[in-house]
Design a protein around this motif. Structure first.
Motif, PDB file in Angstrom:
ATOM      1  N   ASP A 180     -16.862 -26.985 -10.788  1.00  0.00           N
ATOM      2  CA  ASP A 180     -16.111 -26.416  -9.664  1.00  0.00           C
ATOM      3  C   ASP A 180     -16.940 -25.447  -8.832  1.00  0.00           C
ATOM      4  N   GLY A 181     -18.227 -25.299  -9.181  1.00  0.00           N
ATOM      5  CA  GLY A 181     -19.128 -24.445  -8.419  1.00  0.00           C
ATOM      6  C   GLY A 181     -19.171 -23.000  -8.892  1.00  0.00           C
ATOM      7  N   ARG A 182     -18.350 -22.652  -9.861  1.00  0.00           N
ATOM      8  CA  ARG A 182     -18.325 -21.276 -10.348  1.00  0.00           C
ATOM      9  C   ARG A 182     -19.499 -21.023 -11.298  1.00  0.00           C
ATOM     10  N   GLU A 183     -20.033 -19.809 -11.233  1.00  0.00           N
ATOM     11  CA  GLU A 183     -21.103 -19.418 -12.148  1.00  0.00           C
ATOM     12  C   GLU A 183     -20.541 -18.562 -13.270  1.00  0.00           C
ATOM     13  N   HIS A 184     -21.034 -18.825 -14.477  1.00  0.00           N
ATOM     14  CA  HIS A 184     -20.597 -18.106 -15.664  1.00  0.00           C
ATOM     15  C   HIS A 184     -21.831 -17.561 -16.378  1.00  0.00           C
ATOM     16  N   PRO A 185     -21.827 -16.285 -16.745  1.00  0.00           N
ATOM     17  CA  PRO A 185     -22.992 -15.752 -17.456  1.00  0.00           C
ATOM     18  C   PRO A 185     -23.061 -16.264 -18.884  1.00  0.00           C
ATOM     19  N   THR A 186     -24.252 -16.520 -19.337  1.00  0.00           N
ATOM     20  CA  THR A 186     -24.481 -16.873 -20.726  1.00  0.00           C
ATOM     21  C   THR A 186     -25.806 -16.273 -21.151  1.00  0.00           C
ATOM     22  N   ARG A 187     -26.043 -16.284 -22.429  1.00  0.00           N
ATOM     23  CA  ARG A 187     -27.317 -15.836 -22.992  1.00  0.00           C
ATOM     24  C   ARG A 187     -27.494 -16.540 -24.315  1.00  0.00           C
TER      25      ARG A 187
END
Length: 280
Positions: free
Chosen positions: A239-246
Motif C-alpha cells: 500500500d506504499g506505507r513504510e514500516h520501521p524494522t531492524r
C-alpha cells in the motif's frame, strides 16, 4: 532531536526514590507486558535477588525459566536456551525501566542489580527505587538530593548507556556462563533490548517514528560495550506505507521453542516474511 518534555513535578515527591517510584508506576501502567511491581523493599514473599546470590541464585533463575517454558509451551528447553530467554526478559525489563524513564521524562535512573528482585514462580520483577538519577539542568528534579545534572541531551544519552552497562555487567557475569555465548553476543542482547524497549514504548504511545529516532540517537552505532547500533531501516508494504524494522544483533532463541514463530526482528526472519506479517 528534541522531544517535548513530560516531567513529573518534583514538588509532588520529596526525594529521588519517590520521584522514580512515580515514574516506574507510570511505565507499568502504560506497558501491559512490563511485569514490574514498585516496592519500598520491605514486602515479604518469594522474591529474592537471585542474580546476586552467587551460583545458587543464578541456577535458580535459569531453572525457573526452564520450568516456565515447559508450562507455557510444553517444550523442554536446553539449559543454555532457558538461560538466554531469562536473560533476554531481564535485559528488556530493566532496559525499559531506564530507557522508558529517559524517553518520557528526560531522566536516567541508576538501578543497581540489588534493587531488582524476581519472583521465580511467575518471572515478575520487584524494583526498589534508588536514590540517584541524572537529569538536565532545567529539570525541577535537579533540586533534589541525589539528582545529578548534565549539560545537554547528548550527555544524558551517554548517561543512559552507562547506567544500562553498569547494571548489566555483573548480571552478564552471573548468567553469561549458562548461555554458552561470548561477550559480543551477550552485550548485543543488552543493546537489542534497550533499543526494542524504547521502540515498544513509542508504539504504545502512538509515536513510533519519534521513538525510532530516539532509540537511534541512544545507539547510533556500536558504542562500547554495545557491539551494534539501533540499525533501523524501512520496509515498504504494497500500500506504499513504510514500516520501521531492524535485525537483532543477538538472537533471543525463541525460534528454538517455536520454530515457525521466529521474532520479526530475528536474524532468521527475512524481509519477505516481515512484509507478510505486516500485511503487505
Amino acid at each position: 532531536m528534541t522531544l517535548a518534555l513530560d516531567l513529573a513535578p518534583a514538588e509532588a515527591d520529596t526525594d529521588v526514590p519517590g520521584l522514580l517510584a512515580t515514574s516506574y508506576r507510570r511505565l507499568t501502567s502504560l506497558c501491559e507486558v512490563l511485569s514490574v511491581h514498585v516496592t519500598d523493599g520491605g514486602r515479604p514473599g518469594p522474591l529474592r535477588p537471585c542474580l546476586m546470590e552467587g551460583q545458587e541464585g543464578a541456577e535458580a533463575f535459569v531453572d525457573a525459566e526452564a520450568a516456565r517454558i515447559r508450562e507455557r509451551y510444553g517444550h523442554t528447553a536446553p539449559r543454555h536456551v532457558a538461560a538466554s530467554r531469562a536473560l533476554h526478559d531481564y535485559a528488556w525489563s530493566v532496559g525499559l525501566l531506564m530507557g522508558g524513564v529517559w524517553y518520557l521524562e528526560r531522566r536516567v535512573p541508576r538501578i543497581a542489580p540489588e534493587d531488582v528482585r524476581i519472583d521465580l514462580a511467575s518471572g515478575a520483577f520487584d524494583i526498589t527505587p534508588g536514590a540517584r538519577l541524572v537529569c538536565l539542568p532545567d529539570d525541577p528534579a535537579v533540586a533534589l538530593s541525589g539528582a545529578l545534572p548534565v549539560a545537554q541531551e547528548d550527555a544524558l544519552r551517554g548517561e543512559l548507556r552507562q547506567a544500562v552497562a553498569t547494571h548489566m555487567g555483573p548480571v552478564l557475569d552471573a548468567i553469561g556462563p549458562y548461555t554458552r555465548r561470548g561477550s559480543r553476543a551477550l552485550w548485543g542482547m543488552v543493546a537489542d533490548d534497550l533499543v526494542s524497549g524504547i521502540w515498544y514504548l513509542g508504539r504504545v504511545l502512538g509515536e513510533e517514528a519519534t521513538a525510532v529516532r530516539a532509540a537511534t540517537e541512544v545507539l547510533p552505532s556500536a558504542l562500547a560495550p554495545f557491539p551494534g547500533g539501533a540499525g533501523f531501516r524501512p520496509l515498504r508494504t504494497a500500500d506504499g506505507r513504510e514500516h520501521p524494522t531492524r535485525t537483532r544483533t543477538s538472537c533471543c532463541l525463541y525460534y528454538t521453542i517455536r520454530p515457525g514463530e521466529a521474532c520479526s526482528t530475528c536474524p532468521r526472519t527475512c524481509d519477505a516474511e516481515r512484509l507478510r506479517r505486516l500485511g503487505g
